[in-house]
Design a protein around this motif. Structure first.
Motif, PDB file in Angstrom:
ATOM      1  N   UNK A   1       1.301  13.979 -28.227  1.00  4.04           N
ATOM      2  CA  UNK A   1       0.997  13.685 -26.834  1.00  4.04           C
ATOM      3  C   UNK A   1       0.911  14.961 -25.989  1.00  4.04           C
ATOM      4  N   UNK A   2       0.555  16.063 -26.628  1.00  4.69           N
ATOM      5  CA  UNK A   2       0.306  17.283 -25.860  1.00  4.69           C
ATOM      6  C   UNK A   2      -1.075  17.818 -26.232  1.00  4.69           C
ATOM      7  N   UNK A   3      -1.725  18.387 -25.243  1.00  4.42           N
ATOM      8  CA  UNK A   3      -3.032  18.994 -25.512  1.00  4.42           C
ATOM      9  C   UNK A   3      -2.868  20.175 -26.473  1.00  4.42           C
ATOM     10  N   UNK A   4      -1.756  20.901 -26.279  1.00  2.89           N
ATOM     11  CA  UNK A   4      -1.556  22.114 -27.088  1.00  2.89           C
ATOM     12  C   UNK A   4      -1.543  21.790 -28.578  1.00  2.89           C
ATOM     13  N   UNK A   5      -0.884  20.707 -28.949  1.00  2.00           N
ATOM     14  CA  UNK A   5      -0.805  20.328 -30.372  1.00  2.00           C
ATOM     15  C   UNK A   5      -2.217  20.150 -30.944  1.00  2.00           C
ATOM     16  N   UNK A   6      -3.099  19.534 -30.163  1.00  2.00           N
ATOM     17  CA  UNK A   6      -4.462  19.288 -30.653  1.00  2.00           C
ATOM     18  C   UNK A   6      -5.281  20.583 -30.686  1.00  2.00           C
TER      19      UNK A   6
ATOM     20  N   UNK B   1       5.777  30.500 -27.647  1.00  8.98           N
ATOM     21  CA  UNK B   1       7.208  30.769 -27.792  1.00  8.98           C
ATOM     22  C   UNK B   1       8.083  29.653 -27.264  1.00  8.98           C
ATOM     23  N   UNK B   2       7.548  28.846 -26.398  1.00  5.47           N
ATOM     24  CA  UNK B   2       8.329  27.748 -25.816  1.00  5.47           C
ATOM     25  C   UNK B   2       7.406  26.530 -25.667  1.00  5.47           C
ATOM     26  N   UNK B   3       7.020  25.966 -26.784  1.00  2.32           N
ATOM     27  CA  UNK B   3       5.975  24.935 -26.754  1.00  2.32           C
ATOM     28  C   UNK B   3       6.482  23.577 -26.260  1.00  2.32           C
ATOM     29  N   UNK B   4       5.590  22.778 -25.680  1.00  5.62           N
ATOM     30  CA  UNK B   4       5.999  21.423 -25.296  1.00  5.62           C
ATOM     31  C   UNK B   4       6.168  20.556 -26.553  1.00  5.62           C
ATOM     32  N   UNK B   5       7.283  19.874 -26.645  1.00  8.73           N
ATOM     33  CA  UNK B   5       7.539  19.088 -27.868  1.00  8.73           C
ATOM     34  C   UNK B   5       6.973  17.674 -27.787  1.00  8.73           C
ATOM     35  N   UNK B   6       6.455  17.301 -26.613  1.00  5.61           N
ATOM     36  CA  UNK B   6       5.808  16.001 -26.488  1.00  5.61           C
ATOM     37  C   UNK B   6       6.793  14.852 -26.659  1.00  5.61           C
ATOM     38  N   UNK B   7       6.319  13.801 -27.291  1.00  6.83           N
ATOM     39  CA  UNK B   7       7.155  12.598 -27.432  1.00  6.83           C
ATOM     40  C   UNK B   7       7.303  12.203 -28.891  1.00  6.83           C
ATOM     41  N   UNK B   8       8.301  11.335 -29.126  1.00  8.05           N
ATOM     42  CA  UNK B   8       8.483  10.771 -30.460  1.00  8.05           C
ATOM     43  C   UNK B   8       7.465   9.667 -30.698  1.00  8.05           C
ATOM     44  N   UNK B   9       7.279   9.306 -31.965  1.00  4.60           N
ATOM     45  CA  UNK B   9       6.326   8.260 -32.363  1.00  4.60           C
ATOM     46  C   UNK B   9       6.540   6.981 -31.530  1.00  4.60           C
TER      47      UNK B   9
END
Lengths: 451, 220
Positions: free
Chosen positions: A333-338, A408-416
């Motif tokens: 649920x983060x843009x960064x992950x994608x 270095x401090x990424x957003x961890x978003x949400x759990x499944x």
């Protein structure tokens, strides 16, 4: 085995620091291999071939290390070349209409990459979550094979290494994974890391009994430790899998910043690990996943370069079947992950590799993965097959600019459970919105999705 | 004969270069020249170790250079510490660390051990696949302030809890600070198993160790 018993005696520390690391530094210099920060996906065929030659020289000189015998295992050039020549150039995985053939690719190859999709052994809190996730992975149209999560407990008890709980966990892992594929009508899909919970050879052998649903047409991953270290437990796993008549997949993760040094050393070491896998494990397929020592992900530019460079070296000079596994720093649920996923998948696919996707949020947080990230990976992988490395490099530079300041401090978003309707297997509308937004941004960067 | 400032510089440079022979020779020369060994450690070896730690943090150097520098630091320290009366010991604290039973991965733990040493801790690294009781026995033997438990696999994480439970069962839990780390560990997990601290990165582990030692001293 004879080589492990009769090789030169050496302490593990000396092998790592004074043999492996010291010689790798020199070999990189001797072959003039240089990282180019302007080209996260390089297009220099000559450099790719130099990396391959450097890896060959390095492996002949340095060999691998056996932890149990405390000796160096060496192979000569003829043995290495023979192993590369006789390694399988294709493997059929799975059964019935879900069966598929993993074939080698070349840089800029239009052949769609093999998409080995799922959780990359990421930890999950319950059997229900495990089942639901694997159903999601098996439902992705591009899925060629499944990579399951790893159970962390069995019947409420936390799994302990080398204990009966680990063996039971491995059995449960196999049973649940197969059940999940049945539930979505893709029971023939191969599961290529079925025993993510089996750290020991005993647990793996226990869960291999056919009544638990595993088949010789599944894939079985066995690790080589960084840097080029094997031990009896892992070699016993190789014996168990080969006795089943199944294809061994060797996984290895040379750490950038670790014994392999910088991006250049990581690329060379990554290629050399393929040689060791083909020889010591008789590997039919290879799963490199070089990671950054500090950020524990594949996303920084130096890592993308190492993935691409080693991928090109392998795919241009061998027919080995190699798939890159990527880890992201950011979570669901983060843009960064994608963005991170798109970068790593592109680096692998245009360099001639197939993919395993993926370890989300460094693959360490329980339940912090969903079917959306591997689905996105597969869509990107199919979209970029055939594009030029130069073009991919430019796209990746744009993507890097979107996430490197947060690495270095990424957003961890949400759990499944927090971004999916687990019962219906549907993502939240918020996640669909983010997914489509990032996909749109990639389209603006000239990535042509198939749907 | 070298002057004090030059000796400090040479000690620092020996650590930065990972030159164990130079670290040992200069440490001996410091003693022969009557240089205060406490100052030689602080202004020489430790200064070099801090430089190396900072360079590794920025990845200007890599793990092998860090580990070789730590070896040089230890070799120099051994000579200088022998000259310091025990009651004036400089150690920030004593740490027993290792990778838990069933887990053979050591890289992360080695980095933490090297940085702890560089920051003045006495570190007893028990290696990998360490039996639960061994952590407890060694910690008791060397009077460790901290037990550091590393695990890389989600399947081996449970063994961190076993060490804490064992300490509890033998009545030793209050004697030692327990820190956990490694790939799959999180703050949530540390809280769940009753660890005193969790650090995500090696430099964070050093900061946390210093804080926890300070808190322990304030309590006692």
């Amino acid at each position: 085995m004879e080589k492990a018993l009769t090789g030169r005696p050496c302490s593990e520390r000396d092998y790592m620091l004074r043999v492996f690391a010291a010689r790798l530094r020199e070999i990189v210099k001797e072959h003039g291999i240089k990282y180019d920060s302007e080209a996260p996906i390089p297009s220099d065929n000559g450099l790719a071939d130099d990396v391959f030659k450097a890896a060959l020289d390095f492996f002949i000189e340095v060999g691998a290390y056996c932890k149990d015998t405390e000796r160096i295992i060496k192979f000569d050039e003829d043995e290495i070349k023979e192993a590369l020549r006789t390694a399988p150039s294709q493997v059929v995985f799975g059964e019935g209409r879900d069966a598929g053939t993993l074939i080698p690719r070349k840089p800029e190859d239009k052949t769609p990459p093999w998409c080995f999709l799922g959780a990359g052994g990421g930890p999950v809190s319950s059997e229900e979550t495990f089942l639901s996730l694997v159903e999601g992975y098996a439902s992705i149209p591009e899925t060629n094979s499944i990579t399951t999560p790893a159970l962390t407990s069995v019947s409420g008890l936390r799994i302990r290494p080398k204990s009966p709980l680990e063996a039971l966990g491995a059995i449960r892992n196999a049973v649940l994974a197969r059940e999940a594929t049945r539930r979505v009508g893709r029971q023939g899909l191969p599961i290529m890391n079925t025993l993510a919970t089996a750290e020991s050879a005993t647990s793996l052998a226990t869960a291999l009994h056919p009544k638990y649903g595993l088949r010789a047409s599944d894939g079985y991953m066995i690790a080589i430790m960084d840097p080029m270290i094997v031990d009896f437990d892992r070699l016993n796993k190789v014996c168990a899998v080969l006795s089943l008549g199944a294809p061994v997949g060797a996984c290895f993760d040379p750490l950038m910043g670790g014994y392999s040094g910088g991006p250049e050393g990581t690329a060379v070491a990554n290629v050399a690990h393929h040689f060791l896998a083909a020889l010591a494990y008789q590997a039919s397929w290879h799963l490199p996943f070089p990671l950054h020592i500090k950020y524990v992900c594949s996303s920084p530019p130096e890592l993308l370069w190492a993935i691409s460079m080693s991928g090109q070296a392998i795919s241009r000079n061998t027919h080995l079947l190699s798939l890159n596994l990527n880890y992201t720093a950011a979570g669901p649920l983060t843009e960064m992950c994608l963005y991170e996923t798109a970068s790593a998948v592109m680096a692998a696919v245009v360099s001639g590799l197939s993919i395993e996707a993926l370890g989300v949020a460094t693959n360490k947080y329980e339940d912090r993965m969903t079917p959306m990230e591997p689905k996105f990976s597969a869509e990107v992988a199919h979209a970029v097959a055939g594009i030029k490395r130069n073009d991919a490099s430019e796209i990746v530079k744009d993507l890097l600019a979107k996430y490197m300041d947060k690495i270095g401090d990424p957003p961890l978003g949400r759990k499944y459970q927090e971004c999916f309707d687990v019962k219906r297997g549907k993502p939240s509308s918020e996640y669909v919105e983010i997914y489509n937004k990032v996909k749109g941004e990639l389209e603006d960067l000239s990535v042509k999705f198939q749907r | 004969m070298l002057g004090e400032a030059e000796i400090f510089d040479r000690l620092s440079e020996a650590v930065v270069a990972g030159d164990t022979e130079a670290a040992v020779e200069t440490a001996k020369e410091a003693i022969e020249s009557g240089v205060d060994p406490v100052k030689a450690i602080e202004n020489g070896l430790s200064r070099g170790a801090r430089i190396v730690g900072d360079r590794f943090e920025r990845l200007e150097i890599y793990l092998p250079e860090l580990l070789i520098a730590a070896e040089s630091m230890e070799a120099g320290l051994e000579i200088l510490l022998a000259e310091i009366p025990k009651d004036k010991a400089l150690r920030k604290g004593i740490v027993v660390c290792g990778t838990v039973k069933g887990d053979i991965h050591e890289i992360g733990k080695k980095i933490v051990a090297a940085l702890l040493r560089a920051n003045g801790f006495e570190v007893h690294d028990l290696g990998a696949d360490v039996p639960t009781s061994r952590f407890v026995e060694e910690a008791g033997k060397v009077r460790a302030d901290i037990i550091g438990l590393s695990a890389l696999m989600s399947s081996t994480l449970g063994a961190q809890k076993d060490v804490i439970d064992y300490l509890q069962a033998v009545g030793m839990r209050e004697k030692h600070i327990v820190m956990v780390g490694g790939g799959p560990t999180t703050q949530e997990w540390a809280d769940q198993i009753g660890a005193d601290g969790y650090a995500r990165t090696a430099p964070d582990a050093v900061k946390l160790a210093l804080e926890l030692i300070k808190e322990k001293k304030e309590r006692s």
